[in-house]
Scaffold this motif. Sequence first.
Motif, short mmCIF file in Angstrom:
data_model
loop_
_atom_site.label_atom_id
_atom_site.label_comp_id
_atom_site.label_asym_id
_atom_site.label_seq_id
_atom_site.Cartn_x
_atom_site.Cartn_y
_atom_site.Cartn_z
N LYS A 96 0.81 -1.21 0.00
CA LYS A 96 0.00 0.00 0.00
C LYS A 96 0.85 1.27 0.00
O LYS A 96 0.32 2.38 -0.04
CB LYS A 96 -0.94 0.01 1.22
N THR A 100 -4.94 5.42 4.34
CA THR A 100 -4.75 4.19 3.57
C THR A 100 -5.63 3.09 4.17
O THR A 100 -5.65 2.91 5.39
CB THR A 100 -3.28 3.76 3.60
N VAL A 106 2.94 2.52 2.39
CA VAL A 106 3.07 3.28 3.64
C VAL A 106 4.34 2.90 4.42
O VAL A 106 4.54 3.37 5.54
CB VAL A 106 1.83 3.13 4.54
#
Length: 278
Positions: A54, A111, A56
């Motif tokens: 994702k 997210t 992050v």
Amino acid sequence: MLTDTHDLETPLFTSRSSKIYAWEGTKLLKLFNDEVDPNLIENEKRNTVEAYTKGVTRVQCYGKITIGTQEGIIIECVKGKTLISLAGTKPAMVFKVPKLMAELQQSLHATHTTVIRSYKEMVFSALDSSYLSFLTLAERQNVIEIISQLPDGDSILHLDYHPDNIMSDGETATIIDWMTAARGVPAADVAATQYLLSEGEMIPGLNKAVRFTLEAIRKQICKYYMKAYKTATGMTDEEIAKWRLPFLIVRLGVWHIDSEIEVLQHKIKDAIHRSMKG
């Protein structure tokens, strides 16, 4: 392939739950202590893969490994120092760290995931731990009712988010150590960070001078981090306070740090009784 931990070099870093070793190329071996729940190790692998996918974290996970009786994961080495280390050597960083923490965490909370476990399920699981057996039936039922009424959510939460779990090379920063990550609402993660920075026990083994300095630094960071996050998002103290009890339960039921057990039991009892009166 190594078959015994004695074949490993001196660890680069030692924490409560693991040791970090240099591995092949730019990789690291994170080898967990024997007493660490295998489910937590599997969680860290899955969480790290999802967080990297994702975008992050820059920490890539290459899978699990077993050496002797211990399990570990192979991860990418992220260059730099932790924010707490930078703040300890460069006093001016104390004023930059809170804003950076708030910004990174906002991106994290923006997210979403369906892969990482539910935080509320994590709390209920922790409640079943033997470390929570000190609760009376009425207290336990009260906790279940409180948690059941809290909102769900699908934001990625770190739940161990503090300056020692953020690496920076001076230009970019990234979040590390995803063992206790979950999905839920952002206020739950902020409540966890607030506790860790203001009440959580520091890493054991520090001498008194270093401990005193780091304690002062992290409390200043906590004050300005909270202000920065709330100002940017509009989150209220009331929203955050609702997630204090759940995190106390997770802190005891999942981490169960010996020196914190009695203190956490008292804090959990106090939080439950306050809710029952309120």
